[in-house]
Scaffold this active site. Structure first.
Site, PDB file in Angstrom:
ATOM      1  N   ARG A 162      -7.134 -63.866  30.475  1.00  0.00           N
ATOM      2  CA  ARG A 162      -8.258 -64.438  29.715  1.00  0.00           C
ATOM      3  C   ARG A 162      -8.994 -63.302  29.005  1.00  0.00           C
ATOM      4  NH1 ARG A 162     -12.709 -66.162  33.438  1.00  0.00           N
ATOM      5  NH2 ARG A 162     -11.328 -67.869  33.999  1.00  0.00           N
TER       6      ARG A 162
ATOM      7  N   ASP B 156     -12.064 -63.034  37.733  1.00  0.00           N
ATOM      8  CA  ASP B 156     -13.057 -62.746  36.701  1.00  0.00           C
ATOM      9  C   ASP B 156     -13.257 -61.234  36.588  1.00  0.00           C
ATOM     10  OD1 ASP B 156     -13.498 -65.405  36.160  1.00  0.00           O
ATOM     11  OD2 ASP B 156     -15.456 -65.518  37.127  1.00  0.00           O
TER      12      ASP B 156
ATOM     13  N   ARG C  69     -26.902 -64.614  32.943  1.00  0.00           N
ATOM     14  CA  ARG C  69     -25.970 -64.162  31.900  1.00  0.00           C
ATOM     15  C   ARG C  69     -25.894 -65.187  30.767  1.00  0.00           C
ATOM     16  NH1 ARG C  69     -23.446 -62.238  36.449  1.00  0.00           N
ATOM     17  NH2 ARG C  69     -21.952 -63.941  36.601  1.00  0.00           N
TER      18      ARG C  69
ATOM     19  N   HIS D 256     -16.606 -69.107  22.587  1.00  0.00           N
ATOM     20  CA  HIS D 256     -17.130 -70.278  21.855  1.00  0.00           C
ATOM     21  C   HIS D 256     -17.275 -69.960  20.383  1.00  0.00           C
ATOM     22  CE1 HIS D 256     -18.845 -69.893  25.915  1.00  0.00           C
ATOM     23  NE2 HIS D 256     -18.437 -71.135  26.023  1.00  0.00           N
TER      24      HIS D 256
HETATM   25  C1  LIG Z   1     -14.065 -69.433  30.058  1.00  0.00           C
HETATM   26  C2  LIG Z   1     -14.919 -68.204  30.051  1.00  0.00           C
HETATM   27  C3  LIG Z   1     -14.858 -67.321  31.112  1.00  0.00           C
HETATM   28  C4  LIG Z   1     -15.615 -66.137  31.082  1.00  0.00           C
HETATM   29  N1  LIG Z   1     -15.429 -65.207  32.064  1.00  0.00           N
HETATM   30  C5  LIG Z   1     -16.047 -63.994  31.944  1.00  0.00           C
HETATM   31  C6  LIG Z   1     -15.747 -62.926  32.829  1.00  0.00           C
HETATM   32  O1  LIG Z   1     -14.948 -63.037  33.750  1.00  0.00           O
HETATM   33  N2  LIG Z   1     -16.399 -61.748  32.644  1.00  0.00           N
HETATM   34  C7  LIG Z   1     -17.311 -61.551  31.627  1.00  0.00           C
HETATM   35  O2  LIG Z   1     -17.841 -60.439  31.486  1.00  0.00           O
HETATM   36  N3  LIG Z   1     -17.614 -62.562  30.793  1.00  0.00           N
HETATM   37  C8  LIG Z   1     -17.011 -63.761  30.915  1.00  0.00           C
HETATM   38  N4  LIG Z   1     -17.313 -64.766  30.026  1.00  0.00           N
HETATM   39  C9  LIG Z   1     -18.489 -64.639  29.124  1.00  0.00           C
HETATM   40  C10 LIG Z   1     -18.152 -63.912  27.836  1.00  0.00           C
HETATM   41  O3  LIG Z   1     -17.951 -62.541  28.109  1.00  0.00           O
HETATM   42  C11 LIG Z   1     -19.287 -64.046  26.795  1.00  0.00           C
HETATM   43  O4  LIG Z   1     -20.462 -63.504  27.304  1.00  0.00           O
HETATM   44  C12 LIG Z   1     -19.575 -65.487  26.393  1.00  0.00           C
HETATM   45  O5  LIG Z   1     -18.394 -66.216  26.271  1.00  0.00           O
HETATM   46  C13 LIG Z   1     -20.294 -65.523  25.026  1.00  0.00           C
HETATM   47  O6  LIG Z   1     -19.456 -64.986  24.033  1.00  0.00           O
HETATM   48  P1  LIG Z   1     -18.703 -65.873  22.919  1.00  0.00           P
HETATM   49  O7  LIG Z   1     -17.301 -65.364  22.806  1.00  0.00           O
HETATM   50  O8  LIG Z   1     -18.837 -67.298  23.200  1.00  0.00           O
HETATM   51  O9  LIG Z   1     -19.382 -65.441  21.561  1.00  0.00           O
HETATM   52  P2  LIG Z   1     -20.890 -65.417  21.085  1.00  0.00           P
HETATM   53  O10 LIG Z   1     -20.870 -64.724  19.771  1.00  0.00           O
HETATM   54  O11 LIG Z   1     -21.785 -64.887  22.140  1.00  0.00           O
HETATM   55  O12 LIG Z   1     -21.244 -66.942  20.890  1.00  0.00           O
HETATM   56  C14 LIG Z   1     -20.646 -67.747  19.874  1.00  0.00           C
HETATM   57  C15 LIG Z   1     -21.430 -69.051  19.828  1.00  0.00           C
HETATM   58  O13 LIG Z   1     -21.242 -69.777  21.051  1.00  0.00           O
HETATM   59  C16 LIG Z   1     -22.458 -70.364  21.478  1.00  0.00           C
HETATM   60  N5  LIG Z   1     -22.878 -69.743  22.757  1.00  0.00           N
HETATM   61  C17 LIG Z   1     -22.368 -68.640  23.348  1.00  0.00           C
HETATM   62  N6  LIG Z   1     -22.972 -68.408  24.532  1.00  0.00           N
HETATM   63  C18 LIG Z   1     -23.907 -69.362  24.679  1.00  0.00           C
HETATM   64  C19 LIG Z   1     -24.859 -69.683  25.695  1.00  0.00           C
HETATM   65  N7  LIG Z   1     -24.973 -68.948  26.812  1.00  0.00           N
HETATM   66  N8  LIG Z   1     -25.658 -70.764  25.525  1.00  0.00           N
HETATM   67  C20 LIG Z   1     -25.566 -71.534  24.425  1.00  0.00           C
HETATM   68  N9  LIG Z   1     -24.668 -71.296  23.426  1.00  0.00           N
HETATM   69  C21 LIG Z   1     -23.849 -70.236  23.545  1.00  0.00           C
HETATM   70  C22 LIG Z   1     -23.464 -70.121  20.389  1.00  0.00           C
HETATM   71  O14 LIG Z   1     -23.381 -71.208  19.505  1.00  0.00           O
HETATM   72  C23 LIG Z   1     -22.953 -68.858  19.740  1.00  0.00           C
HETATM   73  O15 LIG Z   1     -23.369 -68.711  18.418  1.00  0.00           O
HETATM   74  C24 LIG Z   1     -16.537 -65.920  30.013  1.00  0.00           C
HETATM   75  C25 LIG Z   1     -16.603 -66.830  28.956  1.00  0.00           C
HETATM   76  C26 LIG Z   1     -15.797 -67.945  28.942  1.00  0.00           C
HETATM   77  C27 LIG Z   1     -15.875 -68.867  27.762  1.00  0.00           C
END
Ligand SMILES: Cc1cc2nc3c(=O)[nH]c(=O)nc-3n(C[C@H](O)[C@H](O)[C@H](O)COP(=O)(O)OP(=O)(O)OC[C@H]3O[C@@H](n4cnc5c(N)ncnc54)[C@H](O)[C@@H]3O)c2cc1C
Length: 308
Positions: free
Chosen positions: A184, A134, A288, A227
């Site tokens: 990733r 990560d 987070r 997401h």
């Molecule tokens: C498999 C995976 C591994 C990850 N590993 C890391 C890592 O190693 N280091 C790191 O810094 N970050 C990591 N992250 C977190 C990432 O950086 C983002 O903070 C997180 O994925 C939210 O961004 P998004 O791309 O989903 O977009 P966003 O624009 O934040 O979200 C898009 C949509 O997804 C939904 N959503 C997103 N987050 C949430 C939530 N918490 N609760 C409810 N609904 C939500 C909402 O509907 C939102 O409108 C990881 C995420 C994933 C999916």
């Protein structure tokens, strides 16, 4: 505005004590971290894999302060590998680790983290799976990438995470794509200063697309960690343009977020991996998730008030 405040609280010991002790916390935490022990998590792993999903498992924990805790983290992952072996799920379930939980921030931490994570990577390879490192805050990344490169000498499938919000990431993506690595790509979940990271959502999203194009056109295996529906359709389009087959990239989402979308993408024939966290040291991971969507915080606070 709330996101950065919650992220600051995620590093506060006082807030950790307060939130961990709140009576309603557990039911809200369960949505994202559905178990404390391997025994708790096995039925969930079985259910998700039976539904056509793949998993990456995270034993929650980070920023440890004593070497014994790093050894305990290593052992927790080794116990998980044993369990996956018994379940014969090595092919479907990989692991995600945070090097700060393996001792990276202690004295001599780079070597210590490498020494602790290596046996986990070896054990994973022995059952047909792999480990992804990560990405934590930007000060840890040079060490993370160096450990990743070292591990890849013997275990080329070892993956790592890059964060679209950091200015450095486009260059990291080019290097990783050229070396054929599993990568990733995520937006980034930590509080980072304006000297090193984009602060606006639209800038982060644009960087995400540029970096994803580099990964899709490169030699490696892109893992789309998001997401965001817009980015997911752009990823499908970029994969098509790059001539990638369905098994030459994958989507990843977090357990507890957009579960219907996990199943929809898997039903379309995509490889869909659910990042599933468990364990007792869940505070940083949970905060987070609150910061990413302040509506989660409002729900949490409302539950506290209604129970209080
Ligand atoms: C498999 C995976 C591994 C990850 N590993 C890391 C890592 O190693 N280091 C790191 O810094 N970050 C990591 N992250 C977190 C990432 O950086 C983002 O903070 C997180 O994925 C939210 O961004 P998004 O791309 O989903 O977009 P966003 O624009 O934040 O979200 C898009 C949509 O997804 C939904 N959503 C997103 N987050 C949430 C939530 N918490 N609760 C409810 N609904 C939500 C909402 O509907 C939102 O409108 C990881 C995420 C994933 C999916």
């Amino acid at each position: 505005m709330l996101g950065p405040v919650i992220l600051a609280a995620s590093r506060s010991d006082r807030m950790r004590r307060l939130i961990s002790a709140a009576p309603v916390t557990k039911q809200v935490v369960d949505r994202f971290i559905p178990g404390e022990t391997v025994d708790d998590i096995v039925p969930i792993v079985e259910r998700l894999t039976a539904g056509g999903l793949e998993l990456t498992m995270d034993v929650v924990g980070e920023d440890i302060t004593r070497p014994e805790q790093a050894a305990a983290a290593r052992d927790a992952y080794l116990a998980l590998v044993d369990r996956l072996a018994e379940l014969e799920l090595g092919e479907r379930v990989e692991m995600s680790v945070k090097l700060s939980m393996f001792g990276q921030a202690l004295d001599g931490g780079h070597e210590l983290a490498l020494a602790n994570v290596r046996p986990v990577v070896e054990a994973a390879a022995a059952i047909g799976t792999t480990v992804t490192l990560d990405a934590e805050d930007h000060t840890t990344l040079d060490s993370m990438f160096a450990i990743h490169e070292e591990l890849r000498k013997d275990f080329p499938q070892t993956g790592c995470v890059i964060q679209a919000y950091l200015f450095r990431t486009e260059a990291d993506a080019r290097r990783l794509a050229a070396s054929g690595s599993r990568v990733r790509l995520v937006k980034g979940a930590y509080k980072e200063p304006a000297e090193v990271a984009y602060q606006q959502k639209h800038e982060i999203d644009k960087a995400y697309v540029r970096i994803l194009r580099t990964l899709m056109e490169g030699e490696g295996y892109p893992m789309i960690g998001s997401h965001d529906p817009r980015l997911i359709s752009i990823a499908q389009e970029l994969a098509r343009k790059a001539g990638r087959k369905l098994d030459e990239y994958e989507f990843q989402m977090l357990y507890g977020i957009r579960g219907d979308e996990h199943l929809r993408l898997a039903a379309e024939g995509h490889r869909m991996r659910v990042y599933t966290a468990y364990g007792t040291d869940w505070y940083g991971y949970f905060m987070r998730r609150l910061a990413e969507k302040p509506a989660n915080l409002r729900f949490f606070v409302r539950s506290m008030i209604s129970k209080g």
